[in-house]
Design a protein around this motif. Structure first.
Motif, PDB file in Angstrom:
ATOM      1  N   CYS A 231       0.835  -1.209   0.000  1.00  0.00           N
ATOM      2  CA  CYS A 231       0.000   0.000   0.000  1.00  0.00           C
ATOM      3  C   CYS A 231       0.866   1.253   0.000  1.00  0.00           C
ATOM      4  CB  CYS A 231      -0.918  -0.019   1.220  1.00  0.00           C
ATOM      5  SG  CYS A 231      -1.976   1.443   1.336  1.00  0.00           S
ATOM      6  N   LYS A 232       0.516   2.217  -0.838  1.00  0.00           N
ATOM      7  CA  LYS A 232       1.250   3.475  -0.920  1.00  0.00           C
ATOM      8  C   LYS A 232       0.387   4.695  -0.624  1.00  0.00           C
ATOM      9  CE  LYS A 232       5.418   2.168  -1.970  1.00  0.00           C
ATOM     10  NZ  LYS A 232       6.587   2.546  -1.159  1.00  0.00           N
ATOM     11  N   MET A 233      -0.935   4.508  -0.496  1.00  0.00           N
ATOM     12  CA  MET A 233      -1.805   5.642  -0.188  1.00  0.00           C
ATOM     13  C   MET A 233      -3.164   5.122   0.261  1.00  0.00           C
ATOM     14  SD  MET A 233      -2.794   8.973  -2.588  1.00  0.00           S
ATOM     15  CE  MET A 233      -1.091   9.536  -2.671  1.00  0.00           C
ATOM     16  N   VAL A 234      -3.813   5.869   1.132  1.00  0.00           N
ATOM     17  CA  VAL A 234      -5.187   5.613   1.520  1.00  0.00           C
ATOM     18  C   VAL A 234      -6.033   6.763   0.977  1.00  0.00           C
ATOM     19  CG1 VAL A 234      -6.815   5.462   3.443  1.00  0.00           C
ATOM     20  CG2 VAL A 234      -4.620   4.259   3.563  1.00  0.00           C
ATOM     21  N   ILE A 235      -7.153   6.424   0.344  1.00  0.00           N
ATOM     22  CA  ILE A 235      -7.975   7.475  -0.258  1.00  0.00           C
ATOM     23  C   ILE A 235      -9.421   7.396   0.231  1.00  0.00           C
ATOM     24  CG2 ILE A 235      -6.529   7.591  -2.335  1.00  0.00           C
ATOM     25  CD1 ILE A 235      -8.751   6.034  -3.833  1.00  0.00           C
ATOM     26  N   TYR A 236     -10.120   8.532   0.085  1.00  0.00           N
ATOM     27  CA  TYR A 236     -11.550   8.613   0.341  1.00  0.00           C
ATOM     28  C   TYR A 236     -12.161   9.510  -0.726  1.00  0.00           C
ATOM     29  CZ  TYR A 236     -10.273  13.133   2.382  1.00  0.00           C
ATOM     30  OH  TYR A 236      -9.759  14.405   2.569  1.00  0.00           O
ATOM     31  N   ASN A 237     -13.460   9.387  -0.952  1.00  0.00           N
ATOM     32  CA  ASN A 237     -14.107  10.216  -1.964  1.00  0.00           C
ATOM     33  C   ASN A 237     -14.118  11.675  -1.530  1.00  0.00           C
ATOM     34  OD1 ASN A 237     -16.600  11.517  -3.392  1.00  0.00           O
ATOM     35  ND2 ASN A 237     -16.153   9.635  -4.525  1.00  0.00           N
ATOM     36  N   PRO A 238     -13.807  12.622  -2.425  1.00  0.00           N
ATOM     37  CA  PRO A 238     -13.765  14.044  -2.057  1.00  0.00           C
ATOM     38  C   PRO A 238     -15.077  14.570  -1.471  1.00  0.00           C
ATOM     39  CG  PRO A 238     -12.776  13.687  -4.216  1.00  0.00           C
ATOM     40  CD  PRO A 238     -13.404  12.386  -3.824  1.00  0.00           C
ATOM     41  N   ASP A 239     -16.203  13.928  -1.781  1.00  0.00           N
ATOM     42  CA  ASP A 239     -17.498  14.388  -1.259  1.00  0.00           C
ATOM     43  C   ASP A 239     -17.903  13.686   0.037  1.00  0.00           C
ATOM     44  OD1 ASP A 239     -17.808  16.073  -3.468  1.00  0.00           O
ATOM     45  OD2 ASP A 239     -18.703  14.453  -4.672  1.00  0.00           O
ATOM     46  N   ASP A 240     -17.056  12.818   0.535  1.00  0.00           N
ATOM     47  CA  ASP A 240     -17.390  12.048   1.744  1.00  0.00           C
ATOM     48  C   ASP A 240     -17.024  12.872   2.988  1.00  0.00           C
ATOM     49  OD1 ASP A 240     -17.809  10.183   3.750  1.00  0.00           O
ATOM     50  OD2 ASP A 240     -17.034   8.509   2.560  1.00  0.00           O
ATOM     51  N   GLU A 241     -18.052  13.452   3.631  1.00  0.00           N
ATOM     52  CA  GLU A 241     -17.826  14.341   4.773  1.00  0.00           C
ATOM     53  C   GLU A 241     -17.175  13.622   5.945  1.00  0.00           C
ATOM     54  OE1 GLU A 241     -18.283  17.524   4.883  1.00  0.00           O
ATOM     55  OE2 GLU A 241     -19.257  17.752   2.915  1.00  0.00           O
ATOM     56  N   ARG A 242     -17.322  12.314   6.050  1.00  0.00           N
ATOM     57  CA  ARG A 242     -16.802  11.569   7.193  1.00  0.00           C
ATOM     58  C   ARG A 242     -15.286  11.639   7.309  1.00  0.00           C
ATOM     59  NH1 ARG A 242     -19.003   5.704   5.981  1.00  0.00           N
ATOM     60  NH2 ARG A 242     -18.377   6.396   3.891  1.00  0.00           N
ATOM     61  N   TYR A 243     -14.613  11.839   6.173  1.00  0.00           N
ATOM     62  CA  TYR A 243     -13.157  11.692   6.203  1.00  0.00           C
ATOM     63  C   TYR A 243     -12.390  12.944   5.763  1.00  0.00           C
ATOM     64  CZ  TYR A 243     -14.570   6.788   6.530  1.00  0.00           C
ATOM     65  OH  TYR A 243     -15.146   5.607   6.916  1.00  0.00           O
ATOM     66  N   LYS A 244     -13.081  14.023   5.526  1.00  0.00           N
ATOM     67  CA  LYS A 244     -12.383  15.231   5.054  1.00  0.00           C
ATOM     68  C   LYS A 244     -11.319  15.702   6.044  1.00  0.00           C
ATOM     69  CE  LYS A 244     -15.721  17.098   1.765  1.00  0.00           C
ATOM     70  NZ  LYS A 244     -16.553  18.253   1.358  1.00  0.00           N
ATOM     71  N   HIS A 245     -11.529  15.388   7.331  1.00  0.00           N
ATOM     72  CA  HIS A 245     -10.553  15.812   8.332  1.00  0.00           C
ATOM     73  C   HIS A 245      -9.245  15.029   8.243  1.00  0.00           C
ATOM     74  CE1 HIS A 245     -12.298  12.209  10.170  1.00  0.00           C
ATOM     75  NE2 HIS A 245     -11.241  12.170  10.991  1.00  0.00           N
ATOM     76  N   LEU A 246      -9.220  13.958   7.448  1.00  0.00           N
ATOM     77  CA  LEU A 246      -8.010  13.148   7.319  1.00  0.00           C
ATOM     78  C   LEU A 246      -7.080  13.631   6.204  1.00  0.00           C
ATOM     79  CD1 LEU A 246      -9.519   9.546   7.673  1.00  0.00           C
ATOM     80  CD2 LEU A 246      -8.387  10.906   9.437  1.00  0.00           C
ATOM     81  N   ASP A 247      -7.516  14.618   5.444  1.00  0.00           N
ATOM     82  CA  ASP A 247      -6.720  15.104   4.310  1.00  0.00           C
ATOM     83  C   ASP A 247      -5.327  15.526   4.774  1.00  0.00           C
ATOM     84  OD1 ASP A 247      -5.985  15.864   1.798  1.00  0.00           O
ATOM     85  OD2 ASP A 247      -6.974  17.818   1.879  1.00  0.00           O
ATOM     86  N   LYS A 248      -4.318  15.048   4.054  1.00  0.00           N
ATOM     87  CA  LYS A 248      -2.900  15.353   4.287  1.00  0.00           C
ATOM     88  C   LYS A 248      -2.341  14.703   5.549  1.00  0.00           C
ATOM     89  CE  LYS A 248      -2.680  19.720   1.727  1.00  0.00           C
ATOM     90  NZ  LYS A 248      -4.036  19.676   1.175  1.00  0.00           N
ATOM     91  N   GLY A 273     -17.771  -0.609   1.202  1.00  0.00           N
ATOM     92  CA  GLY A 273     -16.984  -0.873   2.401  1.00  0.00           C
ATOM     93  C   GLY A 273     -17.196   0.215   3.432  1.00  0.00           C
ATOM     94  N   THR A 274     -16.099   0.762   3.941  1.00  0.00           N
ATOM     95  CA  THR A 274     -16.197   1.869   4.907  1.00  0.00           C
ATOM     96  C   THR A 274     -16.031   3.233   4.240  1.00  0.00           C
ATOM     97  OG1 THR A 274     -13.813   1.845   5.380  1.00  0.00           O
ATOM     98  CG2 THR A 274     -15.226   0.381   6.688  1.00  0.00           C
ATOM     99  N   GLY A 275     -15.753   3.226   2.932  1.00  0.00           N
ATOM    100  CA  GLY A 275     -15.512   4.479   2.230  1.00  0.00           C
ATOM    101  C   GLY A 275     -14.045   4.828   2.132  1.00  0.00           C
ATOM    102  N   LEU A 276     -13.209   4.183   2.948  1.00  0.00           N
ATOM    103  CA  LEU A 276     -11.759   4.341   2.865  1.00  0.00           C
ATOM    104  C   LEU A 276     -11.187   3.187   2.044  1.00  0.00           C
ATOM    105  CD1 LEU A 276     -10.882   5.319   6.545  1.00  0.00           C
ATOM    106  CD2 LEU A 276     -10.754   6.811   4.548  1.00  0.00           C
ATOM    107  N   VAL A 277     -10.212   3.481   1.209  1.00  0.00           N
ATOM    108  CA  VAL A 277      -9.639   2.469   0.326  1.00  0.00           C
ATOM    109  C   VAL A 277      -8.121   2.487   0.423  1.00  0.00           C
ATOM    110  CG1 VAL A 277      -9.516   1.594  -2.045  1.00  0.00           C
ATOM    111  CG2 VAL A 277     -11.555   2.818  -1.280  1.00  0.00           C
ATOM    112  N   MET A 278      -7.530   1.301   0.614  1.00  0.00           N
ATOM    113  CA  MET A 278      -6.062   1.213   0.553  1.00  0.00           C
ATOM    114  C   MET A 278      -5.662   0.966  -0.898  1.00  0.00           C
ATOM    115  SD  MET A 278      -5.002  -2.529   2.075  1.00  0.00           S
ATOM    116  CE  MET A 278      -5.096  -3.993   1.053  1.00  0.00           C
ATOM    117  N   MET A 279      -4.753   1.749  -1.401  1.00  0.00           N
ATOM    118  CA  MET A 279      -4.314   1.628  -2.789  1.00  0.00           C
ATOM    119  C   MET A 279      -3.001   0.869  -2.832  1.00  0.00           C
ATOM    120  SD  MET A 279      -6.891   2.951  -4.134  1.00  0.00           S
ATOM    121  CE  MET A 279      -6.424   2.878  -5.858  1.00  0.00           C
ATOM    122  N   CYS A 280      -3.099  -0.414  -3.245  1.00  0.00           N
ATOM    123  CA  CYS A 280      -1.922  -1.274  -3.350  1.00  0.00           C
ATOM    124  C   CYS A 280      -1.313  -1.141  -4.742  1.00  0.00           C
ATOM    125  CB  CYS A 280      -2.314  -2.717  -3.078  1.00  0.00           C
ATOM    126  SG  CYS A 280      -3.119  -2.946  -1.481  1.00  0.00           S
TER     127      CYS A 280
END
Length: 790
Positions: A231-248, A273-280
């Motif tokens: 895994c090199k990055m974890v992503i979330y959808n830009p419109d997903d309010e649940r995770y905007k605080h995780l940016d950067k 899933g949970t809306g968070l995705v690990m990018m392998c």
């Protein structure tokens, strides 16, 4: 040749005699100097590692109908039989038959095993097609134009290599180490269009990760926990309010404790899933596209043998599924597995081996295709598709292409890539012959290239230790030059100019994205033009319940059994009259094929009836005779129009209705009294009109039927003094009759026959009380004689 008078009923034995006589006579020889317009057909070469199946049989008899019609229209036809003898199907069959592995014997031994297998199967395939009455082109002067060709022959492979050499010199081929689709069972790279997808049971594992900056626990659901190490990055959808605080912020990978960035990206789906995705690095195609887009370092944890490597840490050496299970156990042990849920996962599967595709980085050769997508989309509009809807399959596939074509394969029985290497130098031979770099040194006149520049010839580097390329081409790289090979590209300029573009490409819908697309691409790159005029795309042969035939279902109909039991002609008649194969699957059963034998014997019975009468010169025709002559002219015009569009179904059904119903049941019944004229009720002119018309109409019928059942019609034609193999397709004459009168006549006939049946009298008995309709007055004499009206 079998004689008409020797045949009581049509039989397999009769067909075998005809097949033998045709083989000896070679009536379909290609004549390059005939001066006729060439009609060329690029047949789909069947793999010959196994006997032909019912689909091969049905589609090839349809192709034969196409070319027999074209010969009658005055074309010089190229109709070759190609046998595909390259690639994985051959290798797999050889491994199975001889109980060997390509990876456990020498290359030379394995190739010898493949060749031995092919020697045993090739003759069987050719014999089957011959018995089906297929009129493949022969060529008596020894050239292979139009004759049987083999895709593993030195001539064919030489052309494949020659086209590669030209593409390489033009800078359209390059080598790159990139993540590709990998078949771990067959140990080779595969292209996107060699992948199927299956919905397989899987598990969504909800794994706990930690946010470095805050210590917050986040849950990421994955079906591939064994790839967490990549895994090199974890992503979330830009419109997903649940995770905007995780940016950067930064996520810490479980078990491996590596730091990866968290960022918004539209590839993430909030509802999955949970809306968070690990990018392998290479978990699926989305991962691969993401890494390319983001410019991330690729870390591959799976080796080419399907086991985990050093990058997988404690999972090293395990098969992928075992590694997945061990990783899940480790997560459970550390309390990092929040929950698991069973799902169905759309999984990429190798079309050949049926194993799950993995994605690993391998150096492979690529042919540029991305830059030509728009040109090919534009070019294909010049082709006529039958049916037109099948064009969408091609257009949809071209739209989906996202990478250049990976050309090289790490296999054995295919055309070798003609390159040699030594200390940064590449030796590229001249086109024109077949090279085997793993077995031979580069020729002295091979061009030597270094850093993209020519620095001499191989003979200039006598001390160089050349290593031959051991990879081979994707078999589609071979198959996609069939159009060039059959028209003598590069070896007979005059013939190629006359025969190219190829008139017709017939093929199945399932290989539009491979054979059709690749041939269009390759044809364009070699000639700068569309390689076909027409494309006929067919559907499938299914069982009588509409189910796909398979050995596991026990519903397979073997064409060899059909040939032994019924012969080719009933099968051909079934293939033409069962349905339009370009628009629907055809339902096949032995009962249906058996039923067509009745039609063939009906045709023979009609032929015998007419031969009772001595042929006469054309007299002035009666109105009834002119009506039915006009009817066959109308059928001729219709058949000509539909045959031109590769539609044999509708004319075949019309001809069957004509011979059973209109001609035998009605016309013959009405005119036989006049043809016999035993009671001298009719004049000599009226009698001769009947006899002339019987011959004229029936001879026209067998000419229209000839492309469909050529053996039957040839035997009858010979008895009638017509060589149908040399006959021109009849030109429909202008008609003067109102054909609606035929339906009125048939209705009247049926009414009288019904009345006699209800009264319990014989059909030839006199009957009273039948009023002749005014609109049938001009046919009254024949109708009265037919029904013995009082």
């Amino acid at each position: 040749m079998v004689k008409f008078d020797d045949i009581k009923n049509w039989s397999v034995a009769t067909e075998l005699e005809i097949t033998k006589s045709w083989r000896e006579a070679e009536p379909y020889a290609f004549n390059e100097r005939s001066g006729k317009t060439i009609y060329s057909l690029d047949t789909p070469p069947p793999y010959i590692n196994s006997p032909i199946h019912i689909g091969h049989a049905a589609t090839y008899v349809m192709m034969d109908m196409f070319v027999r019609y074209r010969r009658m229209k005055g074309y010089e036809v190229i109709f070759p039989l190609g046998l595909d003898r390259n690639g994985l199907p051959v290798e797999i069959a050889a491994e199975k038959k001889f109980n060997i592995s390509a990876f456990k014997v020498s290359r030379e031994q394995f190739i010898e095993a493949c060749e031995k297998l092919l020697e045993e199967t090739s003759l069987t395939t050719m014999d089957s097609f011959e018995k089906l009455g297929i009129s493949f082109t022969s060529y008596k002067t020894g050239s292979h134009v139009g004759a049987v060709y083999l895709t593993d022959s030195p001539e064919y492979r030489a052309l494949t290599q020659s086209t590669f050499i030209g593409l390489y010199k033009r800078g359209l081929v390059y080598e790159d180490n990139r993540v590709s689709n990998w078949d771990s069972k067959l140990q080779t790279t595969v292209a996107d269009n060699e992948i199927d997808y299956m919905d397989l049971p899987s598990t969504f594992n909800h794994v706990e990760w930690t946010v470095k900056e805050t210590g917050e626990k986040i849950i990421i659901a994955t079906t591939r926990p064994e790839l967490i190490a990549t895994c090199k990055m974890v992503i979330y959808n830009p419109d997903d309010e649940r995770y905007k605080h995780l940016d950067k912020k930064t996520a810490i990978t479980p078990i491996f404790n590596k730091e990866v960035k968290i960022a918004p990206h539209p590839f993430a789906q909030a509802e999955k899933g949970t809306g968070l995705v690990m990018m392998c690095s290479a978990g699926d195609l989305t991962d691969i596209r993401f890494f390319r887009e983001m410019g991330l370092e690729v870390v591959i944890a799976i080796d080419k043998d399907g086991t985990m490597n050093d990058n997988a840490g404690f999972l090293k050496g395990l098969k992928v599924k075992d590694a997945r299970a061990k990783m899940i156990d480790a997560l459970k042990e550390k309390g990092l597995l929040a929950k698991q849920e069973s799902i169905t996962h759309r999984t990429p599967i190798s079309e050949r081996s049926k194993v799950e595709i993995e994605f690993i980085a391998m150096p492979e050769f690529y042919l540029k295709q991305m830059e030509f997508k728009e040109r090919i989309l534009k070019l294909q509009k010049q082709l006529a598709f039958y049916p037109e809807d099948s064009r969408k399959i091609l257009e949809s596939w071209i739209d989906q292409i996202s990478i250049d074509w990976p050309l090289s394969r790490r296999r054995f029985y295919s055309t070798e890539i003609p390159l040699w290497y030594s200390e940064g130098m590449v030796a590229l031979p001249k086109p024109g012959r077949y090279y085997r770099p793993w077995k031979e040194a580069p020729p002295d006149d091979a061009e030597v290239i270094k850093d993209g520049k020519t620095i001499g010839k191989a003979s200039d580097f006598k001390d160089a230790k050349w290593k031959g390329e051991d990879r081979v081409f994707d078999t589609w790289f071979d198959s996609s030059i069939s159009d060039l090979f059959i028209t003598k590209y590069g070896s007979n300029e005059a013939l190629f100019k006359a025969a190219y573009p190829v008139s017709l490409r017939p093929q199945g819908k399932e290989i539009v994205r491979t054979w059709l697309y690749y041939t269009l691409l390759r044809g364009y790159l070699q000639t700068d033009k569309a390689c076909f005029k027409d494309v006929w795309v067919h559907q499938h042969i299914v069982d009588e319940k509409g189910e796909k035939m398979s050995k596991s279902l026990g519903n397979v109909i073997d064409p060899h059994d059909i040939l032994k039991e019924f012969g080719a002609e009933p099968f051909r008649l079934w293939a033409a009259s069962e349905g339009d194969l370009s628009k629907q699957d055809l339902s096949c059963s032995k009962d249906k094929i058996r039923g067509e034998t009745k039609t063939i014997n009906k045709i023979f019975n009609v032929a015998r009836f007419i031969l009772q009468f001595k042929r006469v010169e054309k007299p002035e025709l009666t109105r009834l005779d002119q009506l039915f002559v006009d009817y066959i002219e109308d059928i001729t015009a219709y058949a000509d129009k539909e045959y031109e569009k590769y539609d044999f179904f509708h004319p075949a059904m019309g001809l069957k209705q004509f011979i059973w119903e209109d001609f035998a049941s009605h016309y013959l019944e009405m005119v036989k009294n006049r043809a016999y004229n035993t009671d001298n009720r009719f004049t000599e002119q009226e009698k001769n009109s009947a006899i002339y018309s019987l011959y004229y109409i029936f001879e026209r019928f067998i000419m229209l039927e000839y492309p469909i059942i050529p053996q039957v019609c040839s035997v009858i034609g010979e008895r009638y003094g017509i060589d149908l193999s040399k006959a021109n397709f009849p030109k429909a004459e202008k008609i003067s009759s109102s054909l609606s009168d035929i339906e009125l006549i048939k209705e009247f006939n049926s009414m009288v026959w019904k009345a006699k049946k209800e009264k319990g009298v014989a059909l030839n008995a006199k009957i009273e009380g039948i009023k002749m309709p005014d609109e049938l007055a001009e046919f009254a004499k024949d109708l009265a004689a037919c029904h013995n009206l009082a």
